[in-house]
Design a protein around this motif. Structure first.
Motif, mmCIF file in Angstrom:
data_model
loop_
_atom_site.group_PDB
_atom_site.id
_atom_site.type_symbol
_atom_site.label_atom_id
_atom_site.label_comp_id
_atom_site.label_asym_id
_atom_site.label_seq_id
_atom_site.Cartn_x
_atom_site.Cartn_y
_atom_site.Cartn_z
ATOM 1 N N ARG A 73 -20.736 27.722 -101.504
ATOM 2 C CA ARG A 73 -22.156 27.384 -101.332
ATOM 3 C C ARG A 73 -22.468 25.990 -101.883
ATOM 4 O O ARG A 73 -23.568 25.487 -101.723
ATOM 5 C CB ARG A 73 -23.024 28.411 -102.081
ATOM 6 C CG ARG A 73 -23.020 29.791 -101.475
ATOM 7 C CD ARG A 73 -23.825 30.764 -102.314
ATOM 8 N NE ARG A 73 -23.181 31.141 -103.569
ATOM 9 C CZ ARG A 73 -23.672 30.890 -104.791
ATOM 10 N NH1 ARG A 73 -24.824 30.255 -104.918
ATOM 11 N NH2 ARG A 73 -23.033 31.273 -105.873
ATOM 12 N N ASP A 95 -20.193 25.576 -96.790
ATOM 13 C CA ASP A 95 -20.972 26.806 -96.645
ATOM 14 C C ASP A 95 -20.999 27.285 -95.190
ATOM 15 O O ASP A 95 -20.916 28.479 -94.912
ATOM 16 C CB ASP A 95 -22.399 26.517 -97.121
ATOM 17 C CG ASP A 95 -23.141 27.757 -97.555
ATOM 18 O OD1 ASP A 95 -22.512 28.829 -97.635
ATOM 19 O OD2 ASP A 95 -24.355 27.656 -97.814
ATOM 20 N N HIS A 96 -21.099 26.348 -94.250
ATOM 21 C CA HIS A 96 -21.316 26.729 -92.845
ATOM 22 C C HIS A 96 -20.249 26.195 -91.891
ATOM 23 O O HIS A 96 -20.348 26.393 -90.690
ATOM 24 C CB HIS A 96 -22.682 26.236 -92.370
ATOM 25 C CG HIS A 96 -23.818 26.793 -93.178
ATOM 26 N ND1 HIS A 96 -24.047 28.142 -93.296
ATOM 27 C CD2 HIS A 96 -24.774 26.181 -93.923
ATOM 28 C CE1 HIS A 96 -25.101 28.345 -94.073
ATOM 29 N NE2 HIS A 96 -25.557 27.175 -94.480
ATOM 30 N N ILE A 149 -32.443 25.152 -101.549
ATOM 31 C CA ILE A 149 -31.200 24.704 -102.197
ATOM 32 C C ILE A 149 -31.529 24.043 -103.534
ATOM 33 O O ILE A 149 -32.684 23.684 -103.792
ATOM 34 C CB ILE A 149 -30.438 23.672 -101.324
ATOM 35 C CG1 ILE A 149 -31.382 22.557 -100.840
ATOM 36 C CG2 ILE A 149 -29.738 24.342 -100.159
ATOM 37 C CD1 ILE A 149 -30.688 21.419 -100.132
ATOM 38 N N LEU A 176 -26.432 22.862 -103.610
ATOM 39 C CA LEU A 176 -25.896 24.213 -103.775
ATOM 40 C C LEU A 176 -26.918 25.180 -103.213
ATOM 41 O O LEU A 176 -28.114 25.057 -103.511
ATOM 42 C CB LEU A 176 -25.679 24.513 -105.263
ATOM 43 C CG LEU A 176 -25.305 25.969 -105.570
ATOM 44 C CD1 LEU A 176 -23.797 26.157 -105.450
ATOM 45 C CD2 LEU A 176 -25.749 26.381 -106.967
ATOM 46 N N ARG A 177 -26.441 26.131 -102.430
ATOM 47 C CA ARG A 177 -27.345 27.212 -102.018
ATOM 48 C C ARG A 177 -27.346 28.195 -103.182
ATOM 49 O O ARG A 177 -26.533 29.094 -103.257
ATOM 50 C CB ARG A 177 -26.855 27.839 -100.712
ATOM 51 C CG ARG A 177 -27.836 28.829 -100.107
ATOM 52 C CD ARG A 177 -27.470 29.127 -98.658
ATOM 53 N NE ARG A 177 -26.081 29.522 -98.490
ATOM 54 C CZ ARG A 177 -25.593 30.751 -98.747
ATOM 55 N NH1 ARG A 177 -26.391 31.692 -99.164
ATOM 56 N NH2 ARG A 177 -24.305 31.011 -98.562
ATOM 57 N N GLY A 178 -28.217 27.929 -104.132
ATOM 58 C CA GLY A 178 -28.274 28.698 -105.366
ATOM 59 C C GLY A 178 -29.277 28.060 -106.302
ATOM 60 O O GLY A 178 -30.080 27.212 -105.884
#
Ligand code: FAD
Length: 484
Positions: free
Chosen positions: A267, A180-181, A239, A293-295
């Motif tokens: 993500r 993600d980053h 997250i 997961l960013r979700g």
């Protein structure tokens, strides 16, 4: 010199008395140092000479395989001036030295028969007015977490609180947020580097860009002592964390899981592990998945739906740092050896090989697993020659973890190491030998470690090393590091 038994952490004493701690003293290079010289060194920080109170606890590395090495002394420096004095002292007295932050080198590269220069007391982490995080050269993940949590920020970081930020960043730095980053080192904006000749350089994209390039993936203990970092954090968003296990139809599950993850958004960050199980044992290889997961949980359910029902699963939507508490791993000191190999998308032929090898594990009184970190995502957005970290195109970082205890004899440990090496070669053959190995998962048994860690970036790294440290003052032991 240490013998093979010693590096396995296995001695005759251990075989006879299984639970006795292992530490056969090895003669060090301290005999010729005068008391006046030792007093001079003590000006650099708190000095712990071999045999002094507390010495054994202070020098013990995280990988106990290297705990039998007896450093002449450890000096804990609280300020850059102390580190500079200690390095100058070691060079003047011709004593080998290593730097140490968290002591978590897989290959014990912060262990020496000479002087350990310990930066642990230089551990401040704070947020600057310009939004950059100021991280002192001896800070641990734990120090970083505390500061980031306070400000509701995050960076890519690992799961073990005891890992040193400097070691982590110098080798690249992987963690569940990397897709993600980017890698930990991708967020570095500036670093202060103390060179062998005593100069301190502040390096960035504008100032000494060549050295700045080298510090992002060139590895620990190679160019000098990093005294501080400036790192750009991101907001810590909520997250969904997940931890699932499958124990039936495992080959098919493993294959479907790799396919599902290869199609997942950046993500999502995760790690698959497969337990090794000795032939004939009641224990069968199971497949485990851990990550974030960013979700939402529904997103995770949808991504994992093609894999089939898990025997155990926990999926929870949480605040970022509460999630890290749940994902973090204490990683207590142990005897171990790890391998790593970068791979592209997984070929199906690899599945059978992985399970066949897992079922051939000779067995120790510790554990063994095959593991795959899902890499790719934002890591790929940076060219493989834009920083010293070369492994940008990979989809997976594969590897095996092998741990043992003092209850295992020399022969058993050697059989296990041979199994592990064959496993490493088999995965490399199945996925492409050019993949290389991760420079933070140091593997002293690699045939050509520097080429495996740095690939096409090695010539440039070697030229920078030769310019900064022509006498090789910073040379990690066990063939690690960069030949000048
Ligand atoms: C339990 C465990 C979990 C891990 N998890 C992850 C993970 O999630 N992600 C990941 O990327 N890696 C992970 N690692 C690997 C880890 O990042 C590397 O081993 C790293 O080098 C450890 O740094 P350290 O400071 O703790 O170790 P140390 O042994 O203190 O140092 C490692 C090397 O860096 C040098 N060094 C230390 N401090 C400095 C400094 N200030 N300046 C210059 N050189 C220095 C040392 O001389 C040595 O060569 C893990 C390791 C362990 C044992």
């Amino acid at each position: 010199m240490l013998d093979r038994r010693h590096f396995l952490g296995v001695t005759a004493l251990a075989l006879a008395a299984p639970r006795v701690a292992l530490a056969r003293p090895v003669a060090g290079p301290a005999q010729s140092i005068s008391e006046a010289a030792w007093r001079d060194l003590a000006r650099a920080g708190s000095l712990h000479r071999e045999g002094s109170a507390g010495y054994a606890d202070l020098v013990r590395p995280q990988n106990l395989r290297y705990a039998g090495i007896r450093p002449a002394a450890l000096i804990r420096c609280a300020a850059p001036e102390g580190v500079r004095h200690a390095i100058g002292w070691a060079r003047q007295n011709r004593m080998p030295f290593v730097l140490r932050s968290g002591g978590h080198s897989y290959a014990g590269t912060s262990m020496t028969e000479g002087l350990i220069i310990d930066l642990r007391a230089m551990n401040a982490v704070g947020l600057r007015p310009d939004g950059l995080l100021e991280v002192a050269g001896g800070a641990l993940n734990a120090d970083l977490y505390t500061a980031l949590r306070r400000h509701d920020l995050a960076v890519t970081h690992g799961r073990c609180l005891g890992v040193g930020a400097s070691g982590f960043l110098l080798g690249g730095g992987i963690g569940f947020a990397m897709r993600d980053h980017g890698l930990g080192c991708d967020a570095v904006e500036e670093a202060d580097l103390l060179l062998a000749d005593g100069r301190i350089l502040t390096v960035s994209a504008r100032n000494e860009p060549d050295i700045f390039w080298a510090l992002r993936g060139g590895g620990g203990g190679v160019f000098g002592a990093v005294l501080g970092w400036r790192v750009k954090p991101v907001p810590a968003e909520d997250i969904t964390i997940f931890r699932c296990s499958w124990d039936r139809n495992v080959e098919e599950v493993f294959w479907r899981l790799t396919q599902a993850l290869e199609a997942a958004p950046a993500r999502m960050g995760s790690k698959i592990t497969v337990d090794a199980a000795p032939p004939g044992s009641a224990h069968r290889p199971a497949v485990h998945l851990l990550g974030q997961l960013r979700g939402t949980p529904e997103d995770v359910e949808a991504i994992l739906a093609p894999v089939g029902p898990a025997a155990q699963r926990r999926i929870a939507h949480v605040g970022y740092w509460d999630g890290q508490d749940a994902l973090s791993d204490a990683g207590p000191p142990a005897y171990y050896q790890e391998t790593s190999h970068y791979a592209g998308r997984l070929p199906h032929a690899c599945v059978e090989e992985v399970f066949r090898r897992c079922r051939l594990w000779p067995g120790t009184s510790g554990e063994a697993v095959f593991k795959m970190f899902h890499v790719g995502g934002r890591i790929r957005e940076v060219a493989s020659d834009a920083t010293a970290f070369v492994h940008r195109d990979a989809e997976w970082l594969t590897g095996t973890e092998l741990a043992w205890t003092v209850r295992d004899g020399v022969r058993r440990v050697e059989d296990n190491l041979a199994w592990q090496r064959a496993f490493h070669h088999a995965v490399a053959d199945a996925t492409g030998r050019q993949g290389g190995s991760y420079q933070n998962f140091l593997d002293p048994a690699l045939e050509d470690p520097a080429r495996a860690y740095y690939g096409a970036n090695l010539p440039r790294l070697a030229a920078i090393k030769a310019r900064l440290d022509p006498e090789g003052a910073f040379t990690p032991p066990r063939r690690q590091g960069i030949p000048g």
